[in-house]
Scaffold this motif. Structure first.
Motif, PDB file in Angstrom:
ATOM      1  N   LEU A 113       0.819  -1.207   0.000  1.00 15.08           N
ATOM      2  CA  LEU A 113       0.000   0.000   0.000  1.00 15.08           C
ATOM      3  C   LEU A 113       0.854   1.258   0.000  1.00 15.08           C
ATOM      4  O   LEU A 113       1.770   1.412   0.808  1.00 15.08           O
ATOM      5  CB  LEU A 113      -0.908   0.006   1.231  1.00 15.08           C
ATOM      6  CG  LEU A 113      -1.676   1.307   1.505  1.00 15.08           C
ATOM      7  CD1 LEU A 113      -2.706   1.570   0.405  1.00 15.08           C
ATOM      8  CD2 LEU A 113      -2.351   1.253   2.884  1.00 15.08           C
ATOM      9  N   ALA A 114       0.535   2.160  -0.906  1.00 11.25           N
ATOM     10  CA  ALA A 114       1.098   3.509  -0.915  1.00 11.25           C
ATOM     11  C   ALA A 114      -0.074   4.471  -0.802  1.00 11.25           C
ATOM     12  O   ALA A 114      -1.069   4.325  -1.512  1.00 11.25           O
ATOM     13  CB  ALA A 114       1.869   3.776  -2.205  1.00 11.25           C
ATOM     14  N   ALA A 115       0.004   5.419   0.108  1.00 13.68           N
ATOM     15  CA  ALA A 115      -1.127   6.317   0.338  1.00 13.68           C
ATOM     16  C   ALA A 115      -0.646   7.725   0.627  1.00 13.68           C
ATOM     17  O   ALA A 115       0.462   7.938   1.119  1.00 13.68           O
ATOM     18  CB  ALA A 115      -1.983   5.803   1.501  1.00 13.68           C
ATOM     19  N   GLY A 116      -1.511   8.666   0.312  1.00 13.67           N
ATOM     20  CA  GLY A 116      -1.215  10.057   0.603  1.00 13.67           C
ATOM     21  C   GLY A 116      -2.507  10.824   0.754  1.00 13.67           C
ATOM     22  O   GLY A 116      -3.572  10.381   0.314  1.00 13.67           O
ATOM     23  N   ALA A 117      -2.439  11.984   1.404  1.00 13.30           N
ATOM     24  CA  ALA A 117      -3.638  12.765   1.657  1.00 13.30           C
ATOM     25  C   ALA A 117      -3.363  14.251   1.447  1.00 13.30           C
ATOM     26  O   ALA A 117      -2.224  14.713   1.526  1.00 13.30           O
ATOM     27  CB  ALA A 117      -4.141  12.516   3.081  1.00 13.30           C
TER      28      ALA A 117
ATOM     29  N   ALA B  60       2.799  10.344  -4.845  1.00 15.53           N
ATOM     30  CA  ALA B  60       3.448  11.641  -4.653  1.00 15.53           C
ATOM     31  C   ALA B  60       3.135  12.586  -5.808  1.00 15.53           C
ATOM     32  O   ALA B  60       2.862  13.781  -5.601  1.00 15.53           O
ATOM     33  CB  ALA B  60       4.956  11.462  -4.506  1.00 15.53           C
ATOM     34  N   ARG B  61       3.134  12.056  -7.024  1.00 19.05           N
ATOM     35  CA  ARG B  61       2.824  12.902  -8.190  1.00 19.05           C
ATOM     36  C   ARG B  61       1.359  13.313  -8.205  1.00 19.05           C
ATOM     37  O   ARG B  61       1.023  14.442  -8.612  1.00 19.05           O
ATOM     38  CB  ARG B  61       3.198  12.162  -9.485  1.00 19.05           C
ATOM     39  CG  ARG B  61       4.706  12.011  -9.672  1.00 19.05           C
ATOM     40  CD  ARG B  61       5.052  11.518 -11.057  1.00 19.05           C
ATOM     41  NE  ARG B  61       4.590  10.163 -11.314  1.00 19.05           N
ATOM     42  CZ  ARG B  61       5.269   9.071 -10.974  1.00 19.05           C
ATOM     43  NH1 ARG B  61       6.437   9.168 -10.356  1.00 19.05           N
ATOM     44  NH2 ARG B  61       4.798   7.866 -11.260  1.00 19.05           N
ATOM     45  N   VAL B  62       0.483  12.421  -7.787  1.00 18.49           N
ATOM     46  CA  VAL B  62      -0.938  12.766  -7.700  1.00 18.49           C
ATOM     47  C   VAL B  62      -1.138  13.928  -6.730  1.00 18.49           C
ATOM     48  O   VAL B  62      -1.838  14.904  -7.034  1.00 18.49           O
ATOM     49  CB  VAL B  62      -1.778  11.547  -7.261  1.00 18.49           C
ATOM     50  CG1 VAL B  62      -3.192  11.967  -6.866  1.00 18.49           C
ATOM     51  CG2 VAL B  62      -1.836  10.515  -8.379  1.00 18.49           C
TER      52      VAL B  62
ATOM     53  N   PRO C 286      -3.128  24.062  -0.153  1.00 21.00           N
ATOM     54  CA  PRO C 286      -3.286  22.666   0.249  1.00 21.00           C
ATOM     55  C   PRO C 286      -2.112  22.172   1.095  1.00 21.00           C
ATOM     56  O   PRO C 286      -0.954  22.557   0.877  1.00 21.00           O
ATOM     57  CB  PRO C 286      -3.345  21.917  -1.083  1.00 21.00           C
ATOM     58  CG  PRO C 286      -3.770  22.952  -2.078  1.00 21.00           C
ATOM     59  CD  PRO C 286      -3.117  24.211  -1.612  1.00 21.00           C
ATOM     60  N   VAL C 287      -2.446  21.326   2.045  1.00 18.92           N
ATOM     61  CA  VAL C 287      -1.448  20.638   2.864  1.00 18.92           C
ATOM     62  C   VAL C 287      -1.472  19.170   2.458  1.00 18.92           C
ATOM     63  O   VAL C 287      -2.551  18.566   2.383  1.00 18.92           O
ATOM     64  CB  VAL C 287      -1.760  20.783   4.361  1.00 18.92           C
ATOM     65  CG1 VAL C 287      -0.753  19.994   5.196  1.00 18.92           C
ATOM     66  CG2 VAL C 287      -1.764  22.248   4.769  1.00 18.92           C
ATOM     67  N   THR C 288      -0.315  18.598   2.169  1.00 17.88           N
ATOM     68  CA  THR C 288      -0.261  17.212   1.714  1.00 17.88           C
ATOM     69  C   THR C 288       0.711  16.403   2.574  1.00 17.88           C
ATOM     70  O   THR C 288       1.589  16.958   3.236  1.00 17.88           O
ATOM     71  CB  THR C 288       0.186  17.114   0.247  1.00 17.88           C
ATOM     72  OG1 THR C 288       1.544  17.571   0.137  1.00 17.88           O
ATOM     73  CG2 THR C 288      -0.708  17.947  -0.655  1.00 17.88           C
ATOM     74  N   ALA C 289       0.537  15.102   2.529  1.00 19.70           N
ATOM     75  CA  ALA C 289       1.458  14.203   3.233  1.00 19.70           C
ATOM     76  C   ALA C 289       1.374  12.820   2.625  1.00 19.70           C
ATOM     77  O   ALA C 289       0.295  12.361   2.238  1.00 19.70           O
ATOM     78  CB  ALA C 289       1.117  14.131   4.717  1.00 19.70           C
TER      79      ALA C 289
ATOM     80  N   GLN D 217       5.347   6.866   9.209  1.00 13.34           N
ATOM     81  CA  GLN D 217       4.533   8.063   9.438  1.00 13.34           C
ATOM     82  C   GLN D 217       3.113   7.799   8.924  1.00 13.34           C
ATOM     83  O   GLN D 217       2.728   8.257   7.851  1.00 13.34           O
ATOM     84  CB  GLN D 217       5.151   9.267   8.738  1.00 13.34           C
ATOM     85  CG  GLN D 217       6.506   9.668   9.301  1.00 13.34           C
ATOM     86  CD  GLN D 217       7.085  10.882   8.603  1.00 13.34           C
ATOM     87  OE1 GLN D 217       7.118  10.956   7.378  1.00 13.34           O
ATOM     88  NE2 GLN D 217       7.532  11.851   9.383  1.00 13.34           N
ATOM     89  N   PRO D 218       2.341   7.041   9.693  1.00 15.49           N
ATOM     90  CA  PRO D 218       1.042   6.554   9.195  1.00 15.49           C
ATOM     91  C   PRO D 218      -0.109   7.530   9.349  1.00 15.49           C
ATOM     92  O   PRO D 218      -1.204   7.251   8.856  1.00 15.49           O
ATOM     93  CB  PRO D 218       0.808   5.314  10.057  1.00 15.49           C
ATOM     94  CG  PRO D 218       1.472   5.646  11.361  1.00 15.49           C
ATOM     95  CD  PRO D 218       2.685   6.457  10.999  1.00 15.49           C
ATOM     96  N   GLU D 219       0.086   8.662  10.022  1.00 17.43           N
ATOM     97  CA  GLU D 219      -1.029   9.546  10.321  1.00 17.43           C
ATOM     98  C   GLU D 219      -0.909  10.888   9.610  1.00 17.43           C
ATOM     99  O   GLU D 219       0.178  11.419   9.433  1.00 17.43           O
ATOM    100  CB  GLU D 219      -1.134   9.779  11.830  1.00 17.43           C
ATOM    101  CG  GLU D 219      -1.447   8.519  12.618  1.00 17.43           C
ATOM    102  CD  GLU D 219      -1.674   8.798  14.085  1.00 17.43           C
ATOM    103  OE1 GLU D 219      -1.334   9.925  14.543  1.00 17.43           O
ATOM    104  OE2 GLU D 219      -2.188   7.913  14.782  1.00 17.43           O
TER     105      GLU D 219
END
Length: 238
Positions: free
Chosen positions: A16-20, A199-201, A217-220, A226-228
């Motif tokens: 899993l790769a995730a970002g918000a 990351a590109r998205v 926007p704030v992204t992570a 760093q799961p949160e």
């Protein structure tokens, strides 16, 4: 408010790769048609060579759904559904300027991108986790469902489910609408190279949102180390 993936989800799906992304100040008035056309054009160019069912990004989610006991051709991840519709119809439905932009970026990168009204989420925690079975999910036509025990969902602190079958379908309760001003966007990938894609998205969406709305926007990127992702305040709508 905290967004995170439960440890059992990360353990079961190590790829899993995730970002918000979080942004305050959006509305439905910005003109994003040209940018939507640009990103859907990229997807159409790729679809001209191969159907979405052969994309590595889609195949990885199909394998994930199969591991979850779901039939991949019955329940598709959101990006596959959008790509399939784009291939058949040549365009995507227009819903809301923010959603249209997120959907276009989703097909351009072939990974699921969820856009939620952050003020419709009850904090302090939104967790991607296996359902207990008593969570409440609202369909887009207002019906109430309950995810099956073990089904991966986005569950908030009030026990409301904001997705069915992980990346298959979002909730009507937290759908971005005319009154939305604060959004949470989540991108998730399972394929090799997924962290780079996510990351590109995030970079693309942050740039587009900042260009069309008065937002910063704030992204992570979310990882095992760093799961949160901490964002905004607790929602005002129960």
């Amino acid at each position: 408010m905290i967004l995170r993936h439960a440890e059992e989800v990360r353990s079961a799906h190590p790829g899993l790769a995730a970002g918000a992304l979080h942004a305050t100040g959006v509305d439905g008035t910005a003109e994003v048609g040209a940018r939507v056309a640009e990103y859907t054009s990229r997807a159409l160019t790729r679809l001209a060579d191969n159907p979405e069912s052969r994309f590595p990004e889609v195949l990885a989610w199909r394998r994930t759904f199969a591991r979850l006991g779901l039939r991949p051709t019955q329940y598709r991840c959101a990006s596959e559904s959008l790509l399939r519709r784009l291939r058949k119809e040549g365009s995507l439905p227009r819903i809301h300027r923010v959603v249209d932009l997120c959907n276009a970026v989703s097909v351009a990168y072939a990974v699921p991108v969820a856009a939620l009204d952050a003020d419709r989420i009850t904090g302090p925690l939104l967790e991607v986790r296996p359902a207990l079975g008593d969570e409440t999910y609202t369909t887009f036509d207002g019906r109430t469902e309950h995810p099956a025990p073990g089904e991966v969902t986005y569950a908030d602190s009030a026990g409301r489910a904001h997705a069915r079958r992980w990346t298959n379908r979002q909730s009507g309760h937290s759908a971005v609408r005319d009154g939305t001003r604060r959004i949470l966007v989540v991108a998730e990938a399972m394929h090799e190279g997924g962290p780079g894609t996510v990351a590109r998205v995030l970079e693309t969406l942050a740039k587009e949102l900042g260009a069309h709305w008065p937002v910063t926007p704030v992204t992570a990127l979310l990882t095992g180390e760093q799961p949160e992702f901490a964002f905004g305040d607790s929602a005002r709508v129960p």
